[in-house]
Motif scaffolding. Sequence first.
Motif, PDB file in Angstrom:
ATOM      1  N   ARG A  28       0.826  -1.213   0.000  1.00 16.76           N
ATOM      2  CA  ARG A  28       0.000   0.000   0.000  1.00 16.76           C
ATOM      3  C   ARG A  28       0.865   1.271   0.000  1.00 16.76           C
ATOM      4  O   ARG A  28       0.538   2.252  -0.659  1.00 16.76           O
ATOM      5  CB  ARG A  28      -0.941   0.021   1.207  1.00 16.76           C
ATOM      6  N   ASP A  86       0.602   3.900  -2.982  1.00 14.75           N
ATOM      7  CA  ASP A  86       0.210   5.290  -2.733  1.00 14.75           C
ATOM      8  C   ASP A  86       1.316   6.275  -3.105  1.00 14.75           C
ATOM      9  O   ASP A  86       1.047   7.362  -3.613  1.00 14.75           O
ATOM     10  CB  ASP A  86      -0.172   5.478  -1.261  1.00 14.75           C
ATOM     11  N   LYS A 146     -13.164  -3.051 -10.421  1.00 17.24           N
ATOM     12  CA  LYS A 146     -11.777  -2.574 -10.530  1.00 17.24           C
ATOM     13  C   LYS A 146     -11.160  -2.370  -9.157  1.00 17.24           C
ATOM     14  O   LYS A 146     -10.016  -2.763  -8.892  1.00 17.24           O
ATOM     15  CB  LYS A 146     -11.727  -1.265 -11.328  1.00 17.24           C
ATOM     16  N   ASP A 147     -11.906  -1.726  -8.245  1.00 15.65           N
ATOM     17  CA  ASP A 147     -11.400  -1.489  -6.890  1.00 15.65           C
ATOM     18  C   ASP A 147     -11.173  -2.801  -6.152  1.00 15.65           C
ATOM     19  O   ASP A 147     -10.200  -2.946  -5.398  1.00 15.65           O
ATOM     20  CB  ASP A 147     -12.375  -0.613  -6.092  1.00 15.65           C
ATOM     21  N   GLY A 168     -16.593   0.163 -11.573  1.00 18.08           N
ATOM     22  CA  GLY A 168     -15.699   0.720 -10.552  1.00 18.08           C
ATOM     23  C   GLY A 168     -15.542  -0.211  -9.371  1.00 18.08           C
ATOM     24  O   GLY A 168     -14.429  -0.368  -8.830  1.00 18.08           O
ATOM     25  N   ILE A 169     -16.635  -0.836  -8.963  1.00 20.00           N
ATOM     26  CA  ILE A 169     -16.582  -1.761  -7.823  1.00 20.00           C
ATOM     27  C   ILE A 169     -15.634  -2.924  -8.125  1.00 20.00           C
ATOM     28  O   ILE A 169     -14.805  -3.316  -7.297  1.00 20.00           O
ATOM     29  CB  ILE A 169     -17.995  -2.294  -7.489  1.00 20.00           C
ATOM     30  N   LYS A 211      -7.962  -4.340  -7.338  1.00 12.16           N
ATOM     31  CA  LYS A 211      -6.827  -3.600  -6.760  1.00 12.16           C
ATOM     32  C   LYS A 211      -6.622  -3.998  -5.306  1.00 12.16           C
ATOM     33  O   LYS A 211      -5.491  -4.289  -4.879  1.00 12.16           O
ATOM     34  CB  LYS A 211      -7.083  -2.094  -6.865  1.00 12.16           C
ATOM     35  N   GLU A 212      -7.700  -4.007  -4.520  1.00 11.71           N
ATOM     36  CA  GLU A 212      -7.596  -4.353  -3.100  1.00 11.71           C
ATOM     37  C   GLU A 212      -7.095  -5.777  -2.907  1.00 11.71           C
ATOM     38  O   GLU A 212      -6.296  -6.049  -2.007  1.00 11.71           O
ATOM     39  CB  GLU A 212      -8.962  -4.182  -2.417  1.00 11.71           C
TER      40      GLU A 212
END
Length: 477
Positions: free
Chosen positions: A361, A365, A440-441, A437-438, A444-445
């Motif tokens: 993370r 970031d 894709k996120d 979007g849900i 990523k998570e």
Amino acid sequence: MPRYHNYSKALHHKIFNIISEAADELSVEAYVIGGFVRDHILERGEPKDIDIVAVGSGIELAKKVSEKLPHQPKVQVFKNFGTAMLRAFDMEIEFVGARKESYRSDSRKPIVENGSLEDDQNRRDFTINALALRLNKEGFGDLLDPFNGFQDLSDKIIRTPLDPDITYSDDPLRMYRAIRFASQLNFMIEAESLKAIKRNRDRIKIISKERIVDELNKILLSQKPSKGLALLYKAGLLKKILPELTALQGIDEVEGQKHKDNFWHTLEVVDNISENTDDLWLRWAALLHDIGKAPTKKFSKKVGWTFHGHEFIGAKMVFKLFKRIRLPLNEKMKFVQKMVLMSSRPIAIADDSVTDSAVRRLIFDAGENIEDLMTLCEADITTKNPKRFKKYHNNFKLVRQKIQEVEERDQIRNFQPPVSGEEIMETFGIKPSREVGIIKDAIKEAILEGDIPNQYEEAREFMLKKGKKLGLQEVSQ
């Protein structure tokens, strides 16, 4: 007017012989003055900017010099200022007629009249910038030094040629320039001159923010910026331009518990980072990294002094500060905000028990700025306790090692999802929507948490499962 030994060796470049010939043909006295002479005596390398004073028309001298140069470079004329400039041999050469000046109280722009060389030297900001070398054939290279500037260079003193109150009141920008030269050259400001700066500090209201910021940037880029910043603080000038910074000064004590002086700590951080980077904006980040501590400072009997959320508040303050003092509101400002916001993050993972997901993370970031962030955090170590100093630096070595290991394995820096939004829409036959979007996120998570590797096949399989949970069906291709 005293003369020192001949400095014709400073004038070895052929441009000075060309100017000498042109001046003699026009029957005008010509001198190279200011920074070129100062830096030659200090052996600071070959300057690229040269100021020429003509006792007569500087514009005509510039034109005559251009005629004698190969390719006859264009002469830029600034009639309002009585100056001209041309470029030759990778140098920028400015010509001005000798002049004397007088000032109005509401402006730093002088009323100008033609004058002698002595008049021109009188109007200079500091004795070390009033040194002149004669360029005419007769006396070529003679040093003219009416204010003992040569000795001030030797003694490392910043001093005004005339009454410092008049010098600083006439053009208040000179107060910042005095401090900037002291910082760049590691000189002392003469005592009476420093007192005059304090007396005249309110005059800076007639100076544009852009001019002040230009001097601030040069101070920040000096080898040890704390010298200039401390002088600005002691003279009362720093509070007028960066009150967010001076608000950090002081130590509060409640029930025997104190916090450190975050202002002087900040100056140490700026010096530390300056040993490792010449990046102006990373130095700005070091200067502003703790500005959120003044508005977030609190005391409780249970935990003592706290500054909760100071990074978040400080990052928000960066925008207002940049806007107020006319710094660029572009990617440079966003970089400084990002560094301030993340300035404590690497400290949190300097622990043996930290998970790979926390490291991922941080890399995600920080992105391409991870090295800058680590440089800032290491500069933030200002403890005078040798054991703690060693411990903190060893912790950051551990962080760097973890970052390298995770990055090599998971390729998180400049992360791009293995599955694009377009592929999600094609797979499920949907248009741009909240579900895209849900998914894709979620991908990523899952990668950042280590649930799946940063690979296409695993990410696609995860996408199908997530889509199914959302009630989406894969369409046949």
